[in-house]
Write an enzyme that holds these catalytic residues in place. Structure first.
Site, PDB file in Angstrom:
ATOM      1  N   ASP A 176       4.417   6.779   1.015  1.00  0.00           N
ATOM      2  CA  ASP A 176       4.124   5.822   0.152  1.00  0.00           C
ATOM      3  C   ASP A 176       5.028   5.831  -1.033  1.00  0.00           C
ATOM      4  O   ASP A 176       4.547   6.774  -1.859  1.00  0.00           O
ATOM      5  CB  ASP A 176       2.789   5.972  -0.352  1.00  0.00           C
ATOM      6  CG  ASP A 176       2.240   4.885  -1.404  1.00  0.00           C
ATOM      7  OD1 ASP A 176       2.932   4.077  -1.751  1.00  0.00           O
ATOM      8  OD2 ASP A 176       1.015   4.990  -1.794  1.00  0.00           O
ATOM      9  N   LYS A 232      11.279   1.522  -8.941  1.00  0.00           N
ATOM     10  CA  LYS A 232      10.911   0.423  -7.905  1.00  0.00           C
ATOM     11  C   LYS A 232      10.725  -1.063  -8.258  1.00  0.00           C
ATOM     12  O   LYS A 232      11.234  -2.036  -7.514  1.00  0.00           O
ATOM     13  CB  LYS A 232       9.419   0.714  -7.412  1.00  0.00           C
ATOM     14  CG  LYS A 232       9.140   0.163  -6.118  1.00  0.00           C
ATOM     15  CD  LYS A 232       7.889   0.603  -5.470  1.00  0.00           C
ATOM     16  CE  LYS A 232       7.295  -0.037  -4.396  1.00  0.00           C
ATOM     17  NZ  LYS A 232       5.941   0.452  -4.015  1.00  0.00           N
ATOM     18  N   GLU A 253       2.684  -2.032   2.725  1.00  0.00           N
ATOM     19  CA  GLU A 253       1.797  -1.314   2.228  1.00  0.00           C
ATOM     20  C   GLU A 253       0.021  -1.407   2.454  1.00  0.00           C
ATOM     21  O   GLU A 253      -0.388  -0.607   3.006  1.00  0.00           O
ATOM     22  CB  GLU A 253       1.707  -0.962   0.531  1.00  0.00           C
ATOM     23  CG  GLU A 253       3.166  -0.061   0.202  1.00  0.00           C
ATOM     24  CD  GLU A 253       3.443  -0.387  -1.351  1.00  0.00           C
ATOM     25  OE1 GLU A 253       2.915  -1.257  -2.069  1.00  0.00           O
ATOM     26  OE2 GLU A 253       4.605   0.007  -1.644  1.00  0.00           O
ATOM     27  N   ASP A 288      -4.647  -4.753  -2.844  1.00  0.00           N
ATOM     28  CA  ASP A 288      -3.681  -3.591  -3.499  1.00  0.00           C
ATOM     29  C   ASP A 288      -3.201  -3.876  -4.806  1.00  0.00           C
ATOM     30  O   ASP A 288      -2.362  -4.722  -4.877  1.00  0.00           O
ATOM     31  CB  ASP A 288      -2.836  -3.372  -2.387  1.00  0.00           C
ATOM     32  CG  ASP A 288      -1.892  -2.043  -2.701  1.00  0.00           C
ATOM     33  OD1 ASP A 288      -1.982  -1.634  -3.871  1.00  0.00           O
ATOM     34  OD2 ASP A 288      -1.104  -1.695  -1.939  1.00  0.00           O
TER      35      ASP A 288
END
Ligand code: AMP
Length: 534
Positions: free
Chosen positions: A8, A70, A171, A194
């Site tokens: 992850d 990211k 994810e 999420d």
């Protein structure tokens, strides 16, 4: 049995898990901890500091410390989203040759992929030393909303890190997979909410007969914990500036300390109603008088600062359920993933919207890596029980006359897939067609992300509307796109793998692999001195 890393790669924290004897294990990665801060720094002597070590020295070395990379991966430097991110990041970036973002640290230019590769390699090495064997096969997760360029960039990062990337998965899909495998039961629909450090994703999945199928997905790659931190940060800065009549904007160290305090205040406010913020000797006035910060923040004031951010997640939650032609009553489970879902207000609003308390049974910070490890084990044929059917998060298509966007693969189509559509010429004796490939949900091309373009030439001379051109789109299980255009009569064909103009060239990747093989990465013990002296 070959082991596979489930990684992850988070905006704020990263994590690695491995299925060992049928049990998914999360590996300790950073001095015995289970998550690695997604932070990379370069010390004065050129060594790379990674994880907690990098995070710890950020205050004194802010401009040489890369976090939240990211948010930049796979984006152009002049993309408004990049520019918005850069306003809040203390390190320097510039445009590379092909318009991609380059991070400038101590006069060296890093591709964003390279900084992500350093994190990936750290996770790989940590798992390797835990199992006492080199493990290079990996499944890496990305936000469901990542587009093709971003996925390509993650692929590049994995190569630079020396990983054999078996699959990229979304994810929330990984989270549901962990959930589904760990708590197998009857057919049910699951919503995965999420909210992590940098991104928000919402997905609806169907679990039945040993299959996990994503039926809808949406998200915002620029909505996460950092935006919540920023609200606290802005209020602290404006308070200090008002009180002391100064500007703090150029004081990078002060801003970094305030940023860290904002995040820890936010986290503490999940457990307490009032939090004290004390930062002595934060900065100084022109005459040298020190400036200290001493204040308190109440949970309800914080909640009003971030109400619109939470509202945005709720809005997307209900739109996704509606988009899947479902009602909240038809959702059997709502799973919370990501550190931010520990915020009581987020929990309450999800409960209110869904009508029941959501589950957070599997640890929200680790569940994605566990799901990725399970997927890895499935790909090796070790866990055969589940089949994963993911969907594409955006419409994909080509530009047609007048700048209109014509969809070939609609969003939420199960992948891998291949679909075709036939187009024709708009002028008499038109010799060529330009195929402009987009990804996005706007009806006009200008509102979408352009993935690439190519020309199909040497069409036979004919009146307009008679030459038929078949355009086919293929999406692999990783969500990567290949487009082909074929003149139906002559069979002449042009194909591109949509690599995106910001992907690294092959020789750049090779150079980075070679460079980082000899790289000096500080270990926990020997870097302490360099951290202090940096
Ligand atoms: P993730 O990307 O899932 O690791 O989530 C990290 C985000 O969750 C960061 O913005 C953290 O500040 C935030 N976070 C972690 N723990 C908590 C907590 N107890 N309450 C609120 N936010 C948290």
């Amino acid at each position: 049995m070959a082991r596979v890393l489930g990684i992850d790669l988070g905006t704020t924290n990263s994590c690695v898990a491995v299925v060992d004897s049928d049990t998914p294990l999360v590996d300790p990665v950073d001095n015995g901890r289970y998550t690695l801060p997604s932070v990379v720094a370069v010390a004065e002597d050129g060594r790379h500091l990674i994880g907690r070590l990098a995070k710890r020295q950020a205050v004194i070395n802010a401009e040489n410390t890369v976090f939240a990379a990211k948010r930049l991966i796979g984006r152009a430097f002049d993309d408004p989203q990049t520019q918005a991110a850069l306003r809040t990041l203390p390190y320097r970036c510039e445009a590379g040759e092909n318009g991609a973002v380059r991070i400038v640290i101590r006069d060296r230019r890093y591709a964003v992929q390279e900084s992500m590769a350093l994190l990936l390699r750290e996770l790989k090495d940590a798992a390797g030393s835990y199992f006492n064997e080199e493990i290079s096969k990996a499944v890496v997760t990305v936000p469901a909303y990542f587009n093709d360029k971003q996925r390509q960039a993650v692929k590049d990062a994995a190569r630079i890190a020396g990983l054999d990337l078996l699959r990229i998965i979304n994810e929330p899909t990984a989270a549901a997979l962990a959930y589904g495998v760990l708590q197998a039961g009857d057919e049910r629909r699951v919503a995965v909410f999420d909210l992590g450090g940098g991104t928000f994703d919402i997905s609806v999945l169907q679990i039945f007969d040993g299959t996990v199928e994503v039926i809808a997905t949406a998200g915002d790659a620029f909505l996460g914990g950092r935006d919540f931190d920023d609200r606290i940060l802005e209020s602290l800065i404006s308070r200090l500036e008002r009180e002391h009549g100064i500007s703090l904007q150029s004081d990078r160290n002060a801003i970094q300390r305030l940023r860290e305090a904002s995040e820890s205040t936010k986290i503490e406010l999940s457990d307490r109603n009032t939090v004290e913020v004390a930062l002595p000797f934060l900065s100084a006035r022109r005459d040298g008088t020190p400036i200290h910060l001493q204040t308190t923040l109440k949970r309800d004031s914080y909640e009003s600062m971030v109400a619109d951010l939470i509202e945005r997640t709720m809005q997307m939650f209900s739109e996704t359920i509606e988009g899947a032609k479902l009602t909240f009553a038809e959702i059997d489970e709502a799973i919370l993933v990501g550190g931010m879902t520990r915020t009581p207000r987020v929990h309450q609003q999800v409960a209110q919207m869904w009508g029941r308390p959501p589950s957070s049974g599997v640890h929200p910070d680790l569940v994605v890596a566990v799901g990725a490890a399970i997927q890895g084990s499935m790909l090796m044929g070790d866990t055969a029980n589940y089949v994963l059917l993911d969907v594409t998060p955006h419409n994909l298509g080509i530009m047609t006359l007048g700048g209109m966007a014509e969809t070939v693969i609609p969003k939420d189509t199960t992948i891998p897939t291949e679909l075709r559509k036939t187009f024709t010429t708009v002028r008499d004796n038109q010799e060529q067609v330009k195929i402009v490939v987009f990804q996005g949900d706007s009806r006009r091309i200008a509102g979408n992300e352009l993935l690439g373009e190519f020309v199909l030439s040497d069409l036979r001379p004919a009146p307009r509307g008679t030459v038929r051109i078949e355009v086919s789109f293929a999406i692999s299980a990783d969500g990567l796109v290949t487009v082909a255009a074929r003149d139906v009569e002559t069979g002449r064909e042009q194909t591109i793998q949509v690599t995106g103009s910001h992907s690294l060239e092959e020789d750049e990747i090779r150079r980075m692999i070679a460079e980082h093989q000899e790289d000096l990465v500080a270990t926990i013990d020997d870097a302490i001195d360099s951290v202090i002296s940096a």
